[in-house]
Design an enzyme around this catalytic site. Structure first.
Site, PDB file in Angstrom:
ATOM      1  N   SER A 119     -33.149 -75.357 -95.898  1.00  0.00           N
ATOM      2  CA  SER A 119     -32.330 -76.234 -95.464  1.00  0.00           C
ATOM      3  C   SER A 119     -33.450 -77.425 -94.842  1.00  0.00           C
ATOM      4  O   SER A 119     -33.070 -78.515 -94.299  1.00  0.00           O
ATOM      5  CB  SER A 119     -31.896 -76.076 -93.726  1.00  0.00           C
ATOM      6  OG  SER A 119     -31.928 -74.674 -93.757  1.00  0.00           O
ATOM      7  N   HIS A 140     -30.328 -76.326-102.041  1.00  0.00           N
ATOM      8  CA  HIS A 140     -29.739 -75.824-100.931  1.00  0.00           C
ATOM      9  C   HIS A 140     -28.375 -76.083-101.258  1.00  0.00           C
ATOM     10  O   HIS A 140     -27.339 -77.097-101.197  1.00  0.00           O
ATOM     11  CB  HIS A 140     -30.296 -77.233 -99.998  1.00  0.00           C
ATOM     12  CG  HIS A 140     -29.294 -77.042 -98.938  1.00  0.00           C
ATOM     13  ND1 HIS A 140     -29.238 -78.151 -97.362  1.00  0.00           N
ATOM     14  CD2 HIS A 140     -29.286 -76.392 -97.637  1.00  0.00           C
ATOM     15  CE1 HIS A 140     -29.368 -77.938 -96.689  1.00  0.00           C
ATOM     16  NE2 HIS A 140     -29.605 -76.543 -96.537  1.00  0.00           N
ATOM     17  N   GLU A 152     -27.329 -79.130-102.367  1.00  0.00           N
ATOM     18  CA  GLU A 152     -28.115 -80.225-103.116  1.00  0.00           C
ATOM     19  C   GLU A 152     -29.856 -79.714-103.985  1.00  0.00           C
ATOM     20  O   GLU A 152     -30.092 -79.181-103.302  1.00  0.00           O
ATOM     21  CB  GLU A 152     -28.916 -80.965-101.015  1.00  0.00           C
ATOM     22  CG  GLU A 152     -29.499 -81.864-100.953  1.00  0.00           C
ATOM     23  CD  GLU A 152     -29.572 -81.637 -99.091  1.00  0.00           C
ATOM     24  OE1 GLU A 152     -29.848 -80.768 -98.870  1.00  0.00           O
ATOM     25  OE2 GLU A 152     -29.632 -83.439 -98.621  1.00  0.00           O
ATOM     26  N   ASN A 190     -29.402 -82.353 -93.726  1.00  0.00           N
ATOM     27  CA  ASN A 190     -30.217 -82.001 -92.344  1.00  0.00           C
ATOM     28  C   ASN A 190     -30.133 -82.876 -91.237  1.00  0.00           C
ATOM     29  O   ASN A 190     -30.793 -83.080 -89.870  1.00  0.00           O
ATOM     30  CB  ASN A 190     -30.564 -80.388 -92.019  1.00  0.00           C
ATOM     31  CG  ASN A 190     -30.103 -79.472 -92.440  1.00  0.00           C
ATOM     32  OD1 ASN A 190     -28.577 -79.212 -92.048  1.00  0.00           O
ATOM     33  ND2 ASN A 190     -29.660 -78.181 -93.494  1.00  0.00           N
TER      34      ASN A 190
HETATM   35  N1  CAA Z   1     -16.602 -67.080 -96.522  1.00  0.00           N
HETATM   36  C1  CAA Z   1     -15.600 -67.502 -98.021  1.00  0.00           C
HETATM   37  N2  CAA Z   1     -14.566 -68.096 -97.516  1.00  0.00           N
HETATM   38  C2  CAA Z   1     -13.983 -68.212 -96.269  1.00  0.00           C
HETATM   39  C3  CAA Z   1     -15.431 -68.753 -95.352  1.00  0.00           C
HETATM   40  C4  CAA Z   1     -16.429 -68.595 -95.289  1.00  0.00           C
HETATM   41  N3  CAA Z   1     -17.247 -67.975 -94.816  1.00  0.00           N
HETATM   42  N4  CAA Z   1     -14.425 -68.971 -94.312  1.00  0.00           N
HETATM   43  C5  CAA Z   1     -12.813 -70.161 -94.432  1.00  0.00           C
HETATM   44  N5  CAA Z   1     -12.962 -70.086 -96.154  1.00  0.00           N
HETATM   45  C6  CAA Z   1     -11.847 -69.688 -96.749  1.00  0.00           C
HETATM   46  C7  CAA Z   1     -10.759 -69.100 -95.696  1.00  0.00           C
HETATM   47  O1  CAA Z   1     -10.887 -67.971 -96.773  1.00  0.00           O
HETATM   48  C8  CAA Z   1      -9.742 -70.480 -96.656  1.00  0.00           C
HETATM   49  O2  CAA Z   1      -9.230 -70.031 -98.073  1.00  0.00           O
HETATM   50  P1  CAA Z   1      -7.737 -69.762 -98.200  1.00  0.00           P
HETATM   51  O3  CAA Z   1      -7.015 -70.381 -96.908  1.00  0.00           O
HETATM   52  O4  CAA Z   1      -7.777 -70.354 -99.658  1.00  0.00           O
HETATM   53  O5  CAA Z   1      -8.225 -68.421 -98.320  1.00  0.00           O
HETATM   54  C9  CAA Z   1     -10.492 -71.654 -96.281  1.00  0.00           C
HETATM   55  O6  CAA Z   1     -11.998 -71.336 -96.456  1.00  0.00           O
HETATM   56  C10 CAA Z   1     -10.263 -72.058 -95.547  1.00  0.00           C
HETATM   57  O7  CAA Z   1     -10.916 -71.374 -94.179  1.00  0.00           O
HETATM   58  P2  CAA Z   1      -9.504 -71.721 -92.989  1.00  0.00           P
HETATM   59  O8  CAA Z   1      -7.987 -71.895 -93.383  1.00  0.00           O
HETATM   60  O9  CAA Z   1     -10.196 -70.390 -92.059  1.00  0.00           O
HETATM   61  O10 CAA Z   1      -9.888 -72.495 -91.820  1.00  0.00           O
HETATM   62  P3  CAA Z   1     -10.753 -73.975 -92.660  1.00  0.00           P
HETATM   63  O11 CAA Z   1      -9.521 -74.810 -93.124  1.00  0.00           O
HETATM   64  O12 CAA Z   1     -10.933 -74.937 -90.843  1.00  0.00           O
HETATM   65  O13 CAA Z   1     -11.703 -74.170 -93.230  1.00  0.00           O
HETATM   66  C11 CAA Z   1     -14.124 -73.792 -93.081  1.00  0.00           C
HETATM   67  C12 CAA Z   1     -12.968 -73.283 -93.340  1.00  0.00           C
HETATM   68  C13 CAA Z   1     -13.889 -74.337 -94.913  1.00  0.00           C
HETATM   69  C14 CAA Z   1     -15.343 -73.548 -93.010  1.00  0.00           C
HETATM   70  C15 CAA Z   1     -13.702 -75.821 -92.528  1.00  0.00           C
HETATM   71  O14 CAA Z   1     -13.440 -75.030 -91.213  1.00  0.00           O
HETATM   72  C16 CAA Z   1     -15.441 -76.585 -92.920  1.00  0.00           C
HETATM   73  O15 CAA Z   1     -15.385 -76.822 -93.885  1.00  0.00           O
HETATM   74  N6  CAA Z   1     -15.698 -76.615 -91.354  1.00  0.00           N
HETATM   75  C17 CAA Z   1     -17.222 -77.594 -91.971  1.00  0.00           C
HETATM   76  C18 CAA Z   1     -18.388 -76.270 -92.978  1.00  0.00           C
HETATM   77  C19 CAA Z   1     -19.327 -77.123 -92.852  1.00  0.00           C
HETATM   78  O16 CAA Z   1     -19.545 -78.734 -92.793  1.00  0.00           O
HETATM   79  N7  CAA Z   1     -20.333 -76.353 -93.938  1.00  0.00           N
HETATM   80  C20 CAA Z   1     -21.635 -77.622 -93.799  1.00  0.00           C
HETATM   81  C21 CAA Z   1     -22.870 -76.872 -92.608  1.00  0.00           C
HETATM   82  S1  CAA Z   1     -24.312 -77.434 -93.012  1.00  0.00           S
HETATM   83  C22 CAA Z   1     -24.792 -76.241 -93.806  1.00  0.00           C
HETATM   84  O17 CAA Z   1     -24.574 -75.189 -94.682  1.00  0.00           O
HETATM   85  C23 CAA Z   1     -26.538 -76.617 -94.117  1.00  0.00           C
HETATM   86  C24 CAA Z   1     -27.541 -76.265 -93.220  1.00  0.00           C
HETATM   87  O18 CAA Z   1     -28.700 -76.437 -94.153  1.00  0.00           O
HETATM   88  C25 CAA Z   1     -27.166 -76.190 -92.043  1.00  0.00           C
END
Ligand code: CAA
Length: 283
Positions: A119, A140, A152, A190
């Site tokens: 990352s 990524h 990415e 990041n």
């Molecule tokens: N695995 C698989 N599916 C998942 C999941 C997981 N861990 N978490 C949530 N989901 C799915 C759920 O099943 C749900 O689908 P359905 O309703 O169709 O079944 C959908 O995603 C939405 O989930 P929720 O309704 O529980 O909750 P939400 O609407 O708040 O969405 C989220 C959850 C998708 C995580 C959303 O909050 C989100 O987009 N958060 C931001 C995530 C983000 O920014 N990620 C990038 C992080 S940075 C990174 O990863 C890079 C790095 O190098 C650090």
């Protein structure tokens, strides 16, 4: 360069997600980790995700089974011999990643593509440990991998156009939207995201607001799907700290100084959701 079989190294939250989307796209997948129990835990998470898809009517039971049948578990990197692509998703530590690629270099042929899901670490520096850096690339994914659209893609100095194209096409096969960026500490994702999370930690550290209030401000005020502290817990505070350290040391710029509270929580083993506690507590 036809990809049929992929080895994913590391079965943690990123690795098992990458294995899942690879298998969903029709590839044979070997999910590799140091211990059988780790790989099995990764597979259990894939099964949980696929079962939810079945429950929600997005996949049939047969489709779930077909996807699972494409995944095998392994604790031996020698199993990479008949793979055309290796995606490394081990911990965010330069020395560990380097030793994995050094080992792979002695196992697989020079035409095998070596990708890292790092990352923040420089792709070119990691590529330097393999005999043909032209086949080395950054791939990524974002967490949670099955949900987030972005991959990415980072070219090292030597990455060939052909390898870049294979990985871009493969990302689309995985139903992801690839975005090309250049090799720089933290890339784009990041470089932009982590200082925001770090700043949120500073506002908590300086008692500007509670964790809930900080997250609400960003959710309600900026339409972020989850606030920065919740997101940090999802990513893992250890990963956030490693990335801040890469930015801080890499750019040698005090603006990337990791928040002392982040350091303290990591030292205390509060790593976020995966350990049961981070900025929040989890059951
Ligand atoms: N695995 C698989 N599916 C998942 C999941 C997981 N861990 N978490 C949530 N989901 C799915 C759920 O099943 C749900 O689908 P359905 O309703 O169709 O079944 C959908 O995603 C939405 O989930 P929720 O309704 O529980 O909750 P939400 O609407 O708040 O969405 C989220 C959850 C998708 C995580 C959303 O909050 C989100 O987009 N958060 C931001 C995530 C983000 O920014 N990620 C990038 C992080 S940075 C990174 O990863 C890079 C790095 O190098 C650090």
């Amino acid at each position: 360069m036809e990809i049929k079989k992929i080895m994913v190294i590391g079965s943690g939250q990123m690795g098992n997600g990458i294995a899942q989307v690879s298998a969903q796209a029709g590839y044979e997948v070997i999910l590799n980790d140091m211990k059988e129990e780790f790989a099995e835990k990764g597979l259990a998470n894939i099964i949980k995700n696929l079962s939810r898809d079945v429950d929600k009517g997005r996949k049939s039971e047969e489709e779930k089974q077909t996807i699972l049948d494409r995944i095998t578990l392994s604790t031996d990197k020698q199993d990479a011999k008949d793979c055309q692509l290796i995606i490394e998703a081990a911990v965010e530590n330069f020395e560990i990643k380097k030793s994995i690629f050094k080992e792979l270099n002695g196992i697989v042929g020079e035409d095998v593509i070596l990708a890292t899901n790092t990352s923040s670490l420089p792709i070119t520096d990691l590529a330097a440990v393999v005999s043909k850096p032209q086949r080395f690339i950054g791939m990524h994914f974002m967490n949670p991998v099955p949900v987030m659209k972005l991959v990415e893609i980072i070219r090292g100095v030597e990455t060939s156009d052909e390898v870049y194209q294979v990985i871009e096409d493969l990302s689309r096969e995985m139903t992801k939207d690839p975005v090309e960026v250049n090799d720089s500490y933290g890339f784009v994702s990041n470089r932009v995201l982590m200082p925001m999370i770090n700043e949120a930690a500073f506002t908590l550290y300086e008692s500007v607001a509670t964790p809930e209030a900080i997250d609400q401000v960003m959710e309600l005020g900026m339409n972020h799907p989850m606030g920065p502290l919740k997101l940090a817990d999802l990513i893992g505070l250890d990963t956030c700290l490693s990335i801040m350290n890469v930015l801080y040391e890499g750019f040698n710029d005090p603006k990337y100084r990791p928040c002392p509270l982040l350091k303290k929580y990591v030292a205390a083993g509060r790593l976020g959701k995966k350990s049961g506690q981070g900025f929040y507590k989890y059951d």
